[in-house]
Design a protein around this motif. Structure first.
Motif, PDB file in Angstrom:
ATOM      1  N   SER A  57       0.816  -1.229   0.000  1.00  0.00           N
ATOM      2  CA  SER A  57       0.000   0.000   0.000  1.00  0.00           C
ATOM      3  C   SER A  57       0.843   1.269   0.000  1.00  0.00           C
ATOM      4  N   ARG A  58       2.129   1.117   0.310  1.00  0.00           N
ATOM      5  CA  ARG A  58       3.000   2.300   0.361  1.00  0.00           C
ATOM      6  C   ARG A  58       3.710   2.564  -0.962  1.00  0.00           C
ATOM      7  N   LEU A  59       3.334   1.782  -1.971  1.00  0.00           N
ATOM      8  CA  LEU A  59       4.041   1.822  -3.254  1.00  0.00           C
ATOM      9  C   LEU A  59       3.136   2.381  -4.367  1.00  0.00           C
ATOM     10  N   ALA A  60       2.205   3.270  -4.000  1.00  0.00           N
ATOM     11  CA  ALA A  60       1.206   3.773  -4.948  1.00  0.00           C
ATOM     12  C   ALA A  60       1.895   4.429  -6.148  1.00  0.00           C
ATOM     13  N   ALA A  61       1.722   3.818  -7.306  1.00  0.00           N
ATOM     14  CA  ALA A  61       2.549   4.150  -8.471  1.00  0.00           C
ATOM     15  C   ALA A  61       2.475   5.614  -8.888  1.00  0.00           C
ATOM     16  N   GLU A  62       1.267   6.121  -9.116  1.00  0.00           N
ATOM     17  CA  GLU A  62       1.162   7.497  -9.632  1.00  0.00           C
ATOM     18  C   GLU A  62       1.626   8.522  -8.607  1.00  0.00           C
ATOM     19  N   ILE A  63       1.548   8.161  -7.332  1.00  0.00           N
ATOM     20  CA  ILE A  63       1.996   9.113  -6.303  1.00  0.00           C
ATOM     21  C   ILE A  63       3.514   9.179  -6.248  1.00  0.00           C
ATOM     22  N   ILE A  64       4.175   8.023  -6.176  1.00  0.00           N
ATOM     23  CA  ILE A  64       5.633   8.052  -5.959  1.00  0.00           C
ATOM     24  C   ILE A  64       6.403   8.466  -7.213  1.00  0.00           C
ATOM     25  N   PHE A  65       5.733   8.443  -8.383  1.00  0.00           N
ATOM     26  CA  PHE A  65       6.390   8.938  -9.599  1.00  0.00           C
ATOM     27  C   PHE A  65       5.761  10.259 -10.073  1.00  0.00           C
ATOM     28  N   ASP A  66       4.896  10.822  -9.261  1.00  0.00           N
ATOM     29  CA  ASP A  66       4.238  12.099  -9.557  1.00  0.00           C
ATOM     30  C   ASP A  66       3.680  12.149 -10.986  1.00  0.00           C
ATOM     31  N   ARG A  67       2.813  11.227 -11.276  1.00  0.00           N
ATOM     32  CA  ARG A  67       2.173  11.179 -12.597  1.00  0.00           C
ATOM     33  C   ARG A  67       0.659  11.171 -12.411  1.00  0.00           C
ATOM     34  N   GLY A  68      -0.072  11.100 -13.531  1.00  0.00           N
ATOM     35  CA  GLY A  68      -1.521  11.180 -13.424  1.00  0.00           C
ATOM     36  C   GLY A  68      -2.232  10.192 -14.315  1.00  0.00           C
ATOM     37  N   LEU A  69      -3.438  10.585 -14.750  1.00  0.00           N
ATOM     38  CA  LEU A  69      -4.269   9.697 -15.557  1.00  0.00           C
ATOM     39  C   LEU A  69      -3.606   9.398 -16.905  1.00  0.00           C
ATOM     40  N   GLY A  70      -3.688   8.138 -17.301  1.00  0.00           N
ATOM     41  CA  GLY A  70      -3.210   7.774 -18.635  1.00  0.00           C
ATOM     42  C   GLY A  70      -1.713   7.629 -18.766  1.00  0.00           C
ATOM     43  N   ASP A  71      -0.969   7.817 -17.693  1.00  0.00           N
ATOM     44  CA  ASP A  71       0.494   7.772 -17.783  1.00  0.00           C
ATOM     45  C   ASP A  71       1.063   6.367 -17.599  1.00  0.00           C
ATOM     46  N   LEU A  72       0.522   5.641 -16.619  1.00  0.00           N
ATOM     47  CA  LEU A  72       1.105   4.354 -16.252  1.00  0.00           C
ATOM     48  C   LEU A  72       0.071   3.239 -16.377  1.00  0.00           C
ATOM     49  N   PHE A  73       0.483   2.144 -16.986  1.00  0.00           N
ATOM     50  CA  PHE A  73      -0.350   0.939 -17.035  1.00  0.00           C
ATOM     51  C   PHE A  73       0.159   0.053 -15.901  1.00  0.00           C
TER      52      PHE A  73
END
Ligand SMILES: [Zn+2]
Length: 208
Positions: A57-73
């Motif tokens: 739960s501490r590894l939330a992808a969009e948060i730790i890489f500061d990205r948003g919608l549509g960026d990461l699959f």
């Protein structure tokens, strides 16, 4: 908000590192998280990276890489163990969606790796239920790390990330072909829960 839209493996990797640096320093931009981006993306997605990581739960992808919608699959399982559904999901992100980068994301103090280490050290059997399936898939990484002289969970974690990276490329002929053609790279990152930083521990198709 800037839309970096990286299209090469190196650009995608650089964008992730830049986002992580913003997260670590506290200067997050929260890119691609507004209503315009939501509307723009509704008909289609073109993520610039597949992120295959631990479910922690501490590894939330969009948060730790500061990205948003549509960026990461994003594909996440406990201990980033990869069964057929994971391989298929990674292939979908790369071949169908065109992502130029696959990231394997592990982290220090990983519960799945700790459970595998305890099973190995105790000489016992893996936990009951499907939890045991997760642990059994991590055990080979613990054994490999020990054979190399590793003794601590975080050394086991890094070896498990390396083996996960090699496993994706070794098991998916489709991914291996994309890497060989230079259209995609696979990189393994080890995340630090307290500091929020990432360390590169393995890569295929990505310059140093
Ligand atoms: Zn974990």
């Amino acid at each position: 908000m800037p839309d970096l839209s990286p299209s090469s493996p190196a650009e995608a990797y650089a964008a992730l590192l830049e986002g992580n640096a913003r997260f670590v320093s506290g200067d997050r931009l929260h890119p691609n998280q507004d209503a315009d981006r939501r509307s723009e993306l509704a008909p289609r997605q073109h993520p610039f990276a597949v992120l295959f990581g631990c479910s922690d739960s501490r590894l939330a992808a969009e948060i730790i890489f500061d990205r948003g919608l549509g960026d990461l699959f994003v594909v996440r399982t406990a201990g980033h163990v990869a069964g057929a559904e994971v391989l298929g999901s990674v292939e979908y992100g790369v071949q169908v969606l065109g992502a130029p980068l696959v990231v394997v994301l592990g982290h220090d103090s990983c519960g799945a790796v700790t459970a595998a280490a305890e099973t190995v050290h105790g000489g016992g059997t893996a936990p009951a239920g499907y939890l045991g399936d997760v642990v059994e898939r991590v055990i080979p990484s613990v054994l490999a790390a020990r054979a190399l002289g590793g003794t601590g969970v975080d050394e086991f974690v890094d070896e498990h990330i390396r083996r996960s990276v090699d496993g994706l490329v070794g098991r998916s002929a489709l991914l291996a072909a994309e890497v060989a053609a230079g259209r995609c790279a696979v990189v393994g990152l080890s995340y630090r829960l307290a500091g929020g930083t990432v360390k590169r521990v393995a890569a295929h198709g990505l310059p140093e």
